[in-house]
Design an enzyme around this catalytic site. Sequence first.
Site, PDB file in Angstrom:
ATOM      1  N   SER A 142       0.860  -1.190   0.000  1.00  0.00           N
ATOM      2  CA  SER A 142       0.000   0.000   0.000  1.00  0.00           C
ATOM      3  C   SER A 142       0.891   1.232   0.000  1.00  0.00           C
ATOM      4  O   SER A 142       2.083   1.142   0.349  1.00  0.00           O
ATOM      5  CB  SER A 142      -0.856  -0.012   1.277  1.00  0.00           C
ATOM      6  OG  SER A 142      -1.509   1.231   1.471  1.00  0.00           O
ATOM      7  N   TYR A 155      -2.277  -1.249  10.408  1.00  0.00           N
ATOM      8  CA  TYR A 155      -2.227  -1.366   8.941  1.00  0.00           C
ATOM      9  C   TYR A 155      -0.888  -0.854   8.411  1.00  0.00           C
ATOM     10  O   TYR A 155      -0.236  -1.508   7.581  1.00  0.00           O
ATOM     11  CB  TYR A 155      -3.395  -0.566   8.354  1.00  0.00           C
ATOM     12  CG  TYR A 155      -3.601  -0.729   6.866  1.00  0.00           C
ATOM     13  CD1 TYR A 155      -4.335  -1.798   6.345  1.00  0.00           C
ATOM     14  CD2 TYR A 155      -3.072   0.197   5.961  1.00  0.00           C
ATOM     15  CE1 TYR A 155      -4.535  -1.939   4.978  1.00  0.00           C
ATOM     16  CE2 TYR A 155      -3.268   0.058   4.595  1.00  0.00           C
ATOM     17  CZ  TYR A 155      -4.005  -1.001   4.111  1.00  0.00           C
ATOM     18  OH  TYR A 155      -4.202  -1.141   2.749  1.00  0.00           O
TER      19      TYR A 155
HETATM   20  P1  NAD Z   1     -11.607  -5.834  -0.204  1.00  0.00           P
HETATM   21  O1  NAD Z   1     -12.188  -5.708   1.142  1.00  0.00           O
HETATM   22  O2  NAD Z   1     -12.441  -5.483  -1.408  1.00  0.00           O
HETATM   23  O3  NAD Z   1     -11.048  -7.314  -0.439  1.00  0.00           O
HETATM   24  C1  NAD Z   1     -10.342  -7.988   0.554  1.00  0.00           C
HETATM   25  C2  NAD Z   1     -10.314  -9.454   0.205  1.00  0.00           C
HETATM   26  O4  NAD Z   1      -9.605 -10.143   1.253  1.00  0.00           O
HETATM   27  C3  NAD Z   1     -11.696 -10.096   0.127  1.00  0.00           C
HETATM   28  O5  NAD Z   1     -11.703 -11.067  -0.889  1.00  0.00           O
HETATM   29  C4  NAD Z   1     -11.829 -10.772   1.506  1.00  0.00           C
HETATM   30  O6  NAD Z   1     -12.753 -11.849   1.515  1.00  0.00           O
HETATM   31  C5  NAD Z   1     -10.412 -11.227   1.725  1.00  0.00           C
HETATM   32  N1  NAD Z   1     -10.097 -11.519   3.109  1.00  0.00           N
HETATM   33  C6  NAD Z   1     -10.249 -10.726   4.211  1.00  0.00           C
HETATM   34  N2  NAD Z   1      -9.880 -11.381   5.313  1.00  0.00           N
HETATM   35  C7  NAD Z   1      -9.472 -12.611   4.919  1.00  0.00           C
HETATM   36  C8  NAD Z   1      -8.977 -13.757   5.612  1.00  0.00           C
HETATM   37  N3  NAD Z   1      -8.831 -13.785   6.942  1.00  0.00           N
HETATM   38  N4  NAD Z   1      -8.682 -14.854   4.884  1.00  0.00           N
HETATM   39  C9  NAD Z   1      -8.843 -14.872   3.530  1.00  0.00           C
HETATM   40  N5  NAD Z   1      -9.299 -13.810   2.832  1.00  0.00           N
HETATM   41  C10 NAD Z   1      -9.618 -12.708   3.524  1.00  0.00           C
HETATM   42  O7  NAD Z   1     -10.278  -4.955  -0.155  1.00  0.00           O
HETATM   43  P2  NAD Z   1      -9.333  -4.346  -1.293  1.00  0.00           P
HETATM   44  O8  NAD Z   1      -9.432  -2.873  -1.204  1.00  0.00           O
HETATM   45  O9  NAD Z   1      -9.524  -5.016  -2.595  1.00  0.00           O
HETATM   46  O10 NAD Z   1      -7.918  -4.712  -0.659  1.00  0.00           O
HETATM   47  C11 NAD Z   1      -7.085  -5.726  -1.171  1.00  0.00           C
HETATM   48  C12 NAD Z   1      -5.657  -5.448  -0.735  1.00  0.00           C
HETATM   49  O11 NAD Z   1      -5.224  -4.194  -1.275  1.00  0.00           O
HETATM   50  C13 NAD Z   1      -5.482  -5.350   0.784  1.00  0.00           C
HETATM   51  O12 NAD Z   1      -4.282  -5.954   1.172  1.00  0.00           O
HETATM   52  C14 NAD Z   1      -5.428  -3.853   1.013  1.00  0.00           C
HETATM   53  O13 NAD Z   1      -4.720  -3.535   2.171  1.00  0.00           O
HETATM   54  C15 NAD Z   1      -4.700  -3.408  -0.234  1.00  0.00           C
HETATM   55  N6  NAD Z   1      -4.879  -1.997  -0.561  1.00  0.00           N
HETATM   56  C16 NAD Z   1      -6.110  -1.490  -0.850  1.00  0.00           C
HETATM   57  C17 NAD Z   1      -6.232  -0.143  -1.184  1.00  0.00           C
HETATM   58  C18 NAD Z   1      -7.541   0.489  -1.532  1.00  0.00           C
HETATM   59  O14 NAD Z   1      -7.597   1.716  -1.680  1.00  0.00           O
HETATM   60  N7  NAD Z   1      -8.604  -0.258  -1.711  1.00  0.00           N
HETATM   61  C19 NAD Z   1      -5.102   0.671  -1.196  1.00  0.00           C
HETATM   62  C20 NAD Z   1      -3.861   0.116  -0.886  1.00  0.00           C
HETATM   63  C21 NAD Z   1      -3.765  -1.221  -0.585  1.00  0.00           C
END
Ligand code: NAD
Length: 260
Positions: A142, A155
């Site tokens: 991130s 985080y």
């Molecule tokens: P999201 O909530 O849409 O998806 C998260 C996914 O992780 C889902 O499929 C969920 O079921 C799964 N998950 C959660 N806990 C779990 C567990 N214990 N075991 C197995 N699966 C699990 O979130 P997103 O925004 O798509 O985030 C995905 C990644 O990207 C994360 O690591 C997040 O930190 C990172 N990220 C997101 C953003 C953003 O702006 N959305 C920015 C930077 C980084």
Amino acid sequence: MLKGKTALVTGSTSGIGLGIACALAGQGCNLVLNGFGDAAEIEALRQRIAEQEGVEVRYSGADLSKPEEIAAMVAEAEAAFGGLDILVNNAGIQHTDPVEAFPPERWDAVIAINLTGVFHCIRAALPGMRERGWGRIVNIASAHGLVASVNKSAYVAAKHGVVGLTKVVALETAEADITCNAICPGWVLTPLVKQQIEARAEKEGIPVAQAEHDLLCEKQPSKAFATVEQIGALAVFLCGPAAAQITGTTHSIDGGWTAQ
Ligand code: NAD
């Protein structure tokens, strides 16, 4: 170039993980999807990707906070496909609170899923990659793996940890045809961020559209969200032949967030 490879994308039932899974399937990769959600919706998703892209798609419901479930997921993937070529560590959760009010159990959960789970996935997948002499590991860190924000202690700690782990794995695998890199997205409009926007709108008593605009203006100079398709395309590039000498690096896709 990736046709016939097998990719495991953690947390791919939603958001960025789903975008990356679709991008890899679009290149001909067989997939293991992972994550939580409604069983019928996940099955429909599995079938849709398999039919659209003509690849084999399996699903594991492993909970990434449980090391034994991670080990079983990787072993099942290797047994089903004869090996695991690409590992995308994407699953993640968020909790926001000031440090002194941060519930210890939420700290533990964020570290377990966002950092320790990444270690366990890599640990389980690497021996097979070494044996077959090829592997690509992409960790979704991130902007918060590079800089901090208030109220995100667990985080930010986890994501900085992922960036450090990425570098160590890259060094340890440097002489094999295995790379390990991190992608550092800024804001992407996924369920994880929608929750934060809705919480902000409620707390400040403002419309959701205003909260969304304020969130972007605060950190992301482009004032636009990065998309899951853009992150998917970057992951595909990092797995492809042009990136064979790219390892141990971070790739920001954040509209200028970390340039400030
Ligand atoms: P999201 O909530 O849409 O998806 C998260 C996914 O992780 C889902 O499929 C969920 O079921 C799964 N998950 C959660 N806990 C779990 C567990 N214990 N075991 C197995 N699966 C699990 O979130 P997103 O925004 O798509 O985030 C995905 C990644 O990207 C994360 O690591 C997040 O930190 C990172 N990220 C997101 C953003 C953003 O702006 N959305 C920015 C930077 C980084």
